[in-house]
Structures are given as structure tokens and as C-alpha cells.
Design an enzyme around this catalytic site. Structure first.
Site, mmCIF file in Angstrom:
data_model
loop_
_atom_site.group_PDB
_atom_site.id
_atom_site.type_symbol
_atom_site.label_atom_id
_atom_site.label_comp_id
_atom_site.label_asym_id
_atom_site.label_seq_id
_atom_site.Cartn_x
_atom_site.Cartn_y
_atom_site.Cartn_z
ATOM 1 N N LYS A 13 0.842 -1.210 0.000
ATOM 2 C CA LYS A 13 0.000 0.000 0.000
ATOM 3 C C LYS A 13 0.877 1.261 0.000
ATOM 4 O O LYS A 13 0.623 2.201 -0.731
ATOM 5 C CB LYS A 13 -0.930 0.014 1.231
ATOM 6 C CG LYS A 13 -1.829 -1.212 1.333
ATOM 7 C CD LYS A 13 -2.753 -1.132 2.531
ATOM 8 C CE LYS A 13 -2.051 -1.129 3.887
ATOM 9 N NZ LYS A 13 -1.320 -2.377 4.203
ATOM 10 N N ARG A 88 -9.419 0.687 8.810
ATOM 11 C CA ARG A 88 -9.141 -0.717 9.161
ATOM 12 C C ARG A 88 -10.222 -1.352 10.002
ATOM 13 O O ARG A 88 -10.093 -2.506 10.424
ATOM 14 C CB ARG A 88 -7.814 -0.828 9.918
ATOM 15 C CG ARG A 88 -6.679 -0.354 9.051
ATOM 16 C CD ARG A 88 -5.369 -0.440 9.753
ATOM 17 N NE ARG A 88 -4.462 0.455 9.087
ATOM 18 C CZ ARG A 88 -3.233 0.161 8.736
ATOM 19 N NH1 ARG A 88 -2.730 -1.014 9.020
ATOM 20 N NH2 ARG A 88 -2.485 1.046 8.124
ATOM 21 N N ARG A 127 12.107 -5.910 5.132
ATOM 22 C CA ARG A 127 11.856 -4.490 4.877
ATOM 23 C C ARG A 127 12.659 -3.574 5.805
ATOM 24 O O ARG A 127 12.808 -3.842 6.992
ATOM 25 C CB ARG A 127 10.373 -4.177 5.073
ATOM 26 C CG ARG A 127 10.116 -2.665 5.049
ATOM 27 C CD ARG A 127 8.677 -2.308 5.015
ATOM 28 N NE ARG A 127 7.963 -2.718 6.207
ATOM 29 C CZ ARG A 127 6.672 -2.525 6.364
ATOM 30 N NH1 ARG A 127 5.968 -1.969 5.408
ATOM 31 N NH2 ARG A 127 6.086 -2.925 7.468
ATOM 32 N N ARG A 156 11.386 -1.483 11.236
ATOM 33 C CA ARG A 156 10.245 -1.149 12.080
ATOM 34 C C ARG A 156 10.086 -2.194 13.179
ATOM 35 O O ARG A 156 10.217 -3.382 12.922
ATOM 36 C CB ARG A 156 8.961 -1.103 11.229
ATOM 37 C CG ARG A 156 8.787 0.207 10.532
ATOM 38 C CD ARG A 156 7.674 0.217 9.525
ATOM 39 N NE ARG A 156 6.410 -0.381 9.961
ATOM 40 C CZ ARG A 156 5.290 -0.288 9.260
ATOM 41 N NH1 ARG A 156 5.274 0.378 8.111
ATOM 42 N NH2 ARG A 156 4.185 -0.863 9.685
ATOM 43 N N ARG A 167 -0.402 -8.422 13.661
ATOM 44 C CA ARG A 167 -0.947 -7.556 12.601
ATOM 45 C C ARG A 167 -1.782 -8.371 11.616
ATOM 46 O O ARG A 167 -2.824 -7.913 11.159
ATOM 47 C CB ARG A 167 0.198 -6.846 11.866
ATOM 48 C CG ARG A 167 0.820 -5.746 12.708
ATOM 49 C CD ARG A 167 2.201 -5.380 12.226
ATOM 50 N NE ARG A 167 2.212 -4.728 10.941
ATOM 51 C CZ ARG A 167 3.294 -4.645 10.158
ATOM 52 N NH1 ARG A 167 4.425 -5.189 10.540
ATOM 53 N NH2 ARG A 167 3.230 -4.015 9.029
HETATM 54 P P1 AP5 Z 1 4.874 -1.622 1.769
HETATM 55 O O1 AP5 Z 1 4.614 -0.786 0.569
HETATM 56 O O2 AP5 Z 1 5.579 -1.014 2.925
HETATM 57 O O3 AP5 Z 1 3.522 -2.350 2.224
HETATM 58 P P2 AP5 Z 1 2.321 -1.817 3.107
HETATM 59 O O4 AP5 Z 1 1.084 -2.485 2.603
HETATM 60 O O5 AP5 Z 1 2.321 -0.319 3.151
HETATM 61 O O6 AP5 Z 1 2.729 -2.449 4.476
HETATM 62 P P3 AP5 Z 1 2.717 -1.869 5.942
HETATM 63 O O7 AP5 Z 1 3.425 -2.904 6.759
HETATM 64 O O8 AP5 Z 1 3.252 -0.469 6.005
HETATM 65 O O9 AP5 Z 1 1.204 -1.848 6.243
HETATM 66 P P4 AP5 Z 1 0.546 -1.838 7.597
HETATM 67 O O10 AP5 Z 1 -0.845 -1.590 7.183
HETATM 68 O O11 AP5 Z 1 0.759 -3.021 8.450
HETATM 69 O O12 AP5 Z 1 1.339 -0.671 8.403
HETATM 70 P P5 AP5 Z 1 1.065 0.876 8.596
HETATM 71 O O13 AP5 Z 1 2.346 1.568 8.585
HETATM 72 O O14 AP5 Z 1 -0.001 1.372 7.700
HETATM 73 O O15 AP5 Z 1 5.672 -2.912 1.263
HETATM 74 C C1 AP5 Z 1 6.148 -3.868 2.192
HETATM 75 C C2 AP5 Z 1 7.518 -4.393 1.727
HETATM 76 O O16 AP5 Z 1 7.333 -5.096 0.507
HETATM 77 C C3 AP5 Z 1 8.532 -3.275 1.428
HETATM 78 O O17 AP5 Z 1 9.803 -3.727 1.783
HETATM 79 C C4 AP5 Z 1 8.431 -3.084 -0.090
HETATM 80 O O18 AP5 Z 1 9.637 -2.596 -0.637
HETATM 81 C C5 AP5 Z 1 8.105 -4.511 -0.546
HETATM 82 N N1 AP5 Z 1 7.272 -4.565 -1.749
HETATM 83 C C6 AP5 Z 1 6.264 -3.722 -2.114
HETATM 84 N N2 AP5 Z 1 5.717 -4.120 -3.278
HETATM 85 C C7 AP5 Z 1 6.385 -5.243 -3.643
HETATM 86 C C8 AP5 Z 1 6.275 -6.134 -4.775
HETATM 87 N N3 AP5 Z 1 5.394 -5.940 -5.745
HETATM 88 N N4 AP5 Z 1 7.103 -7.201 -4.822
HETATM 89 C C9 AP5 Z 1 8.035 -7.423 -3.850
HETATM 90 N N5 AP5 Z 1 8.208 -6.609 -2.759
HETATM 91 C C10 AP5 Z 1 7.370 -5.540 -2.671
HETATM 92 O O19 AP5 Z 1 0.472 0.884 10.073
HETATM 93 C C11 AP5 Z 1 1.307 0.569 11.176
HETATM 94 C C12 AP5 Z 1 0.511 0.518 12.453
HETATM 95 O O20 AP5 Z 1 -0.103 1.792 12.705
HETATM 96 C C13 AP5 Z 1 -0.658 -0.477 12.481
HETATM 97 O O21 AP5 Z 1 -0.249 -1.790 12.781
HETATM 98 C C14 AP5 Z 1 -1.518 0.134 13.600
HETATM 99 O O22 AP5 Z 1 -0.959 -0.105 14.860
HETATM 100 C C15 AP5 Z 1 -1.381 1.635 13.313
HETATM 101 N N6 AP5 Z 1 -2.419 2.093 12.371
HETATM 102 C C16 AP5 Z 1 -2.212 2.675 11.159
HETATM 103 N N7 AP5 Z 1 -3.383 2.978 10.572
HETATM 104 C C17 AP5 Z 1 -4.357 2.558 11.435
HETATM 105 C C18 AP5 Z 1 -5.787 2.570 11.391
HETATM 106 N N8 AP5 Z 1 -6.468 3.068 10.336
HETATM 107 N N9 AP5 Z 1 -6.448 2.044 12.437
HETATM 108 C C19 AP5 Z 1 -5.810 1.565 13.534
HETATM 109 N N10 AP5 Z 1 -4.461 1.511 13.635
HETATM 110 C C20 AP5 Z 1 -3.737 2.005 12.578
#
Ligand code: AP5
Length: 218
Positions: A13, A88, A127, A156, A167
Site C-alpha cells: 500500500k 481498518r 523491509r 520497524r 498484525r
Molecule cells: P509496503 O509498501 O511497505 O507495504 P504496506 O502495505 O504499506 O505495508 P505496511 O506494513 O506499512 O502496512 P501496515 O498496514 O501493516 O502498516 P502501517 O504503517 O499502515 O511494502 C512492504 C515491503 O514489501 C517493502 O519492503 C516493499 O519494498 C516490498 N514490496 C512492495 N511491493 C512489492 C512487490 N510488488 N514485490 C516485492 N516486494 C514488494 O500501520 C502501522 C501501524 O499503525 C498499524 O499496525 C496500527 O498499529 C497503526 N495504524 C495505522 N493505521 C491505522 C488505522 N487506520 N487504524 C488503527 N491503527 C492504525
């Protein structure tokens, strides 16, 4: 155009959100980035969110609704936004609908990212992210330099195996029902809802971006 990115941890994402924001000239809002910035700055919001995030749990809905409301009201968001991970839970989906309606806007598209769980776990374990601009990298160790802004790459805390398991569980239990919520209100269902666009999010990153843009008619 207002676009929501919905999908499990590690689905890409953040990676695709950044590219889509550049290509479509839209602002990106990522609640994960906003919360990590608050943790770094040591604000009250950051101190409250940190324990949830480190464990891999969702932070409470009211915190997210506050971030959503504040960010969407900014003038740069008026012509549309990419919302990365902003919804979410079902109450957050309802909250987003309310906030957008108050601004005279609506959600146009929900991109549903799909990636097998084994691939997600492998992506998260390799990552690193830039501690400054948050760009994610794959296979580059902590301490390397971000090619975009010169920041330092870090791992992270919630990419540790225990937090990743939590998660994934949070996604299955709390976020997967949101997909059904949007499906029931999708465009064509008579509710003026958003268009649901499935994204097969494996394979080369550039190809995924181009596929999504084509599906969006861009
Ligand atoms: P990446 O692009 O970082 O993937 P992502 O879907 O953004 O993954 P996240 O781990 O950031 O999502 P998340 O939803 O768990 O965390 P967030 O920060 O939003 O890609 C991942 C890896 O894969 C990278 O190394 C990338 O280079 C690689 N990659 C990408 N595309 C690829 C491909 N095609 N092929 C191969 N490799 C690839 O949230 C963190 C925390 O914040 C949550 O756990 C929660 O505690 C809190 N939080 C955030 N938003 C909310 C909400 N709305 N409600 C409640 N808590 C929330």
C-alpha cells in the site's frame, strides 16, 4: 478523486500509494506514517499510540478519526487524496464516509490489495524504511542511506515476527469485514458507493502501478 488503499500488512500500500500520488498529482495520507511521526516527535498522540503499534495492534478508532478529520480538511486535499491504510475497522469506514460527506465529497475508489500470506511475511522480514521520508525498501539493511532524501534506513519494531503475527490477525479479524462493508455499498448497488478495484499486488512494482492506473482509466 478520493482513493482508499485497503489490504494486509506488507501488501504494498505504501509503495503503490506513493507512486499513485505522484502520477495522479494527489496528496497521500497514511495513518501509519502520521502515527510514526507522532511517536518520533514524542507528542501525546504518539506516546498513546506507541504501545499498540509496537505490539502490532490497531490503535483506537477515535485516534484515527481525529487524524482523518484534520488531514482531509487541509486545502491540499481538496482535489483528492490517496488514503493509505486509513480505514481498518467498520467504525472507521463509517467515520470516513461522514467526514467526506461533511466536506461535500465522497470516496470514489477502493483498491483491494491481494497478496498471499507467505509472501507478506517474507516482505516484512526483509523491509527497512527511511526514518525521515518513510520510503520502504526491500533487502537493504538498517543504516543504509535513503536514495530519495538521504535519511537513514531503519527496521520497524512491528516487523518483528510476533508483531507481524498480531498484525495479520488484526487484519483478518478487524479489517477483512471492512471489505464486505464496502462491497455492500459498492457503485452500482444503488447507494452511490465507491468502485471496488481488485489489485493483484505481486510481481514487479512498476507493472502493478501501470495496471492500477489502467484500471482507473488513467
Ligand atoms: P509496503 O509498501 O511497505 O507495504 P504496506 O502495505 O504499506 O505495508 P505496511 O506494513 O506499512 O502496512 P501496515 O498496514 O501493516 O502498516 P502501517 O504503517 O499502515 O511494502 C512492504 C515491503 O514489501 C517493502 O519492503 C516493499 O519494498 C516490498 N514490496 C512492495 N511491493 C512489492 C512487490 N510488488 N514485490 C516485492 N516486494 C514488494 O500501520 C502501522 C501501524 O499503525 C498499524 O499496525 C496500527 O498499529 C497503526 N495504524 C495505522 N493505521 C491505522 C488505522 N487506520 N487504524 C488503527 N491503527 C492504525
Amino acid at each position: 478523486m478520493n482513493i482508499l488503499l485497503l489490504g494486509p500488512p506488507g501488501a504494498g500500500k505504501g509503495t503503490q500509494g506513493e507512486r499513485l500520488a505522484d502520477r495522479l498529482g494527489l496528496r497521500k495520507i497514511a495513518t501509519g506514517d502520521v502515527l510514526r511521526a507522532a511517536v518520533r516527535e514524542g507528542t501525546e498522540q504518539g506516546r498513546n499510540a506507541k504501545a499498540y503499534m509496537d505490539r502490532g495492534e490497531l490503535v483506537p478508532d477515535e485516534v484515527i478519526l481525529g487524524i482523518m478529520k484534520e488531514a482531509l480538511a487541509e486545502p491540499e486535499c481538496a482535489r483528492g487524496v490517496i488514503l493509505d491504510g486509513v480505514v481498518r475497522t467498520v467504525p472507521q469506514a463509517e467515520g470516513l464516509q461522514r467526514v467526506l460527506a461533511e466536506l461535500g465529497r465522497k470516496l470514489d475508489v477502493v483498491l483491494l490489495f491481494d497478496v498471499e500470506e507467505d509472501e507478506l511475511v517474507s516482505r516484512l522480514s526483509s523491509r527497512t524504511i527511511c526514518d525521515s521520508c518513510q520510503t520502504p525498501y526491500s533487502g537493504l539493511p538498517p543504516g543504509e542511506t535513503c536514495e530519495k532524501c538521504g535519511g537513514t534506513l531503519v527496521r520497524r519494531k512491528d516487523d518483528e515476527p510476533n508483531a507481524v503475527r498480531t498484525r495479520m490477525r488484526a487484519y483478518r479479524d478487524q479489517t477483512a469485514p471492512v471489505v464486505e462493508w464496502y462491497r455492500q455499498r459498492a457503485e452500482g448497488s444503488g447507494t452511490n458507493g465507491a468502485r471496488l478495484v481488485p489489485v493483484k499486488a505481486t510481481g514487479p512494482v512498476d507493472e502493478i502501478t501501470e495496471r492500477v492506473l489502467r484500471d482507473l482509466g488513467r
